[in-house]
Structures are given as C-alpha cells and as structure tokens.
Design an enzyme around this catalytic site. Structure first.
Site, PDB file in Angstrom:
ATOM      1  N   LYS A 283       0.839  -1.207   0.000  1.00 54.69           N
ATOM      2  CA  LYS A 283       0.000   0.000   0.000  1.00 54.69           C
ATOM      3  C   LYS A 283       0.874   1.257   0.000  1.00 54.69           C
ATOM      4  O   LYS A 283       0.609   2.211  -0.733  1.00 54.69           O
ATOM      5  CB  LYS A 283      -0.935  -0.017   1.220  1.00 54.69           C
TER       6      LYS A 283
ATOM      7  N   GLN B 284      -4.811  -1.659   9.571  1.00 60.91           N
ATOM      8  CA  GLN B 284      -4.715  -2.990   8.953  1.00 60.91           C
ATOM      9  C   GLN B 284      -5.297  -4.050   9.885  1.00 60.91           C
ATOM     10  O   GLN B 284      -4.967  -4.096  11.071  1.00 60.91           O
ATOM     11  CB  GLN B 284      -3.245  -3.293   8.620  1.00 60.91           C
TER      12      GLN B 284
ATOM     13  N   ASP C  78     -11.232   2.593   4.002  1.00 61.93           N
ATOM     14  CA  ASP C  78     -11.496   1.154   3.912  1.00 61.93           C
ATOM     15  C   ASP C  78     -12.984   0.870   3.693  1.00 61.93           C
ATOM     16  O   ASP C  78     -13.367  -0.252   3.345  1.00 61.93           O
ATOM     17  CB  ASP C  78     -11.081   0.468   5.228  1.00 61.93           C
TER      18      ASP C  78
HETATM   19  N1  GUN Z   1      -6.937  -7.026   6.071  1.00 62.30           N
HETATM   20  C1  GUN Z   1      -7.219  -7.764   4.974  1.00 62.30           C
HETATM   21  N2  GUN Z   1      -7.786  -6.976   4.022  1.00 62.30           N
HETATM   22  C2  GUN Z   1      -7.849  -5.734   4.540  1.00 62.30           C
HETATM   23  C3  GUN Z   1      -8.300  -4.484   4.033  1.00 62.30           C
HETATM   24  O1  GUN Z   1      -8.806  -4.365   2.923  1.00 62.30           O
HETATM   25  N3  GUN Z   1      -8.164  -3.429   4.873  1.00 62.30           N
HETATM   26  C4  GUN Z   1      -7.654  -3.534   6.105  1.00 62.30           C
HETATM   27  N4  GUN Z   1      -7.592  -2.435   6.854  1.00 62.30           N
HETATM   28  N5  GUN Z   1      -7.219  -4.664   6.607  1.00 62.30           N
HETATM   29  C5  GUN Z   1      -7.319  -5.757   5.819  1.00 62.30           C
END
Ligand code: GUN
Length: 289
Positions: A53, A97, A120
């Site tokens: 990211k 996350q 998100d």
């Molecule tokens: N863990 C697995 N996929 C995601 C996501 O799309 N966003 C976040 N914040 N955590 C994750």
C-alpha cells in the site's frame, strides 16, 4: 480455455488515472492527498500488504505514513492514536490494517475512525451508505472486483452472481455492490452452513470465491462459460520456493479454467485491484474536503 483477467494490467490503468488526477490537483495549488496506515503486531501477511500500500501511494503521488506498533499496545492507546489522526487536517485517509491482536476490539477501533477518513469503507456509516446506494467510499476488494468486470466488458445486469463467503470485508459488501442500480446482478451469498453449495455455485454466471480455503472451488462447481473471480490468498508450504511457501487462491485454477469463460489468477488477480481502489478512495477523501 478461460481468458485470464489480469489484475496487474487493470490496476495499472486505475493507478494511472489516480496519478493524473493527483497531478491535476497539485497543479491547482492543493496539497497531495495523504494516507496514514496503522499496523499493529507482526503478522507477516499484514506487513506485506501494508508495504504494498505504501509503495502504491508513492507511485501515484499520494503521501503516506505507516505507524507500526507492538502487538502489546493497549486498546485505549489505539483509540487515542485514531483520535489524533481524525483531528489532523493534513491526513485525508486512515487505514487500520486488520486483523488486530485479540485483546483489541476491532469494532471499537473501526467505529472510532472518522467516516470522512474511512478509506477502507468499514465504518458503519460507510457501510450504511453502501447498502442504501449513496455515493461514498468504495469497499476496496468488492469495488476492485466490479472494476475488473466492467473494464473487461463483462455484463452484470440480470446475471446470477454467487458469492462464497460472508465476511464484512468481501462477501457482504460485494453482495450490496452487485445489487446496486447500474450493476443489477441477482445475488446469492453462500457460507459454511449453506446446504448444496456446489449445486448453487454451478448456477452462477459470475462465481466469486472469498472463503479463505485453498482450492475450495473445484471444477465441478463451475458452470460452462462462467466468470470466476478468486479472492483467496492462501499460503501453502512449498519447499521448492525460496521463501518456503507459495500463494494459491480459493479456486482450483487448473480445473476451473477449463470451464470458465474468464478467470482471475492468484497472485495477480483481485489483490492489485484492492490497492488501486484504496488509492481512488484516498484521492476522494482529499477532494471531499
Ligand atoms: N486485512 C485484509 N484486508 C484488509 C483491508 O482491505 N483493509 C484492512 N484495513 N485490513 C485488511
């Protein structure tokens, strides 16, 4: 033999579009959008996603910062950090996350994120907007899947979309997105307690596997000509690989690709699309101010 849906190529298109929009924004005298990522603990998959990211934001001119905390951090401390990020006018998007360590209540943390910074699309207000069909942030993985279908000119209206998996991150928001006016699919969501799951899967025009079990979808579950979208990212031990594992999806790719019209690979399918939508959302968060 199925046509491959290349998530790397499609996500590169989106990243290019975001890069162009960021550049126009900056040329107009506004600051670059800014994303703060919060990573708690040492889950190797999470660390790897977060790295991806950060790299992707830099490539399109979005600023980002990753705050890394030990797994022993208290819930109270995490909530205080979120509060600080909420109040920082230079931060447009906040991403915590998941998963979080067991002693931290995931819902409490998500609820603490300001909806205007919820890139998100996990906050109840964002989810509510999605369900109603209001404009707002897009849930990254589901929106990435819809982008794939649309950019490959795969029709969705009136098609039967069967989603295997009912998670808050993929299954449930994807069901809502596929139902949206303009996308207009007929949606069935299957899960671990579904009876006759293979029979339902075989009825799918668009079959989405998001259950988190390697090779769960076998060839006999795929209708001739179906579009197969594999959301799974499962680590399988593999001594022949330098890192000791390889990634496989939730679909038996070999068998399914003999019947599908289109199929996504793992890796290089849905994964890169997810990051591209996160970039779109961060830009949107900045533009909405
Ligand atoms: N863990 C697995 N996929 C995601 C996501 O799309 N966003 C976040 N914040 N955590 C994750």
């Amino acid at each position: 033999m199925a046509q491959l849906i290349d998530g790397k190529v499609l996500s590169a298109q989106i990243r290019e579009e975001v890069k162009e929009a960021v550049s126009i924004r900056v040329k107009a005298g506004k600051r670059a959008p800014f994303l703060t990522v919060v990573l708690i603990g040492e889950d190797p998959a999470s660390a790897s996603y977060v790295k991806g990211k950060a790299k992707a934001t830099a490539e399109v001119g979005i600023g980002s910062d990753t705050l890394v905390y030990d797994a022993s951090i208290s819930e109270k401390e995490v909530l205080e950090i979120i509060e600080r990020l909420n109040n920082d006018p230079d931060i447009d998007g906040i991403l915590v996350q998941l998963p979080l360590p067991a002693h931290i209540d995931e819902r409490k943390v998500i609820n603490a994120i300001a909806p205007a910074k919820d890139v998100d699309c996990f906050h109840p207000e964002s989810v509510g907007n999605l369900v109603i069909g209001n404009d707002g942030f897009q849930p990254a993985t589901p929106a990435g899947i819809v982008e794939m279908l649309q950019r490959c000119n795969i029709p969705t209206a009136g098609k039967h979309c069967v989603i295997i998996g009912r998670s808050n991150i993929v299954g449930k928001p994807l069901a809502n997105l596929m139902l949206k006016k303009g996308i207009d699919a007929t949606v069935t969501v299957c899960h671990s307690r579904t009876k006759n799951l293979p029979e339902i899967a075989r009825q799918a025009d668009i079959l989405v596997a998001a259950i988190g079990r390697a090779n769960f979808v076998t060839g006999d579950m795929v209708k001739e000509g179906a579009v197969v979208i594999d959301v799974g990212i499962n680590r399988i031990d593999d001594a022949s690989r330098e890192r000791g594992y390889r990634l496989v999806g939730d679909v038996d790719f070999e068998a399914a690709s003999k019947k599908a019209s289109h199929i996504t690979p793992v890796p290089g399918g849905v994964g890169p699309m997810t990051i591209a939508v996160l970039l779109q959302n961060t830009l949107k968060a900045a533009d909405q101010k």
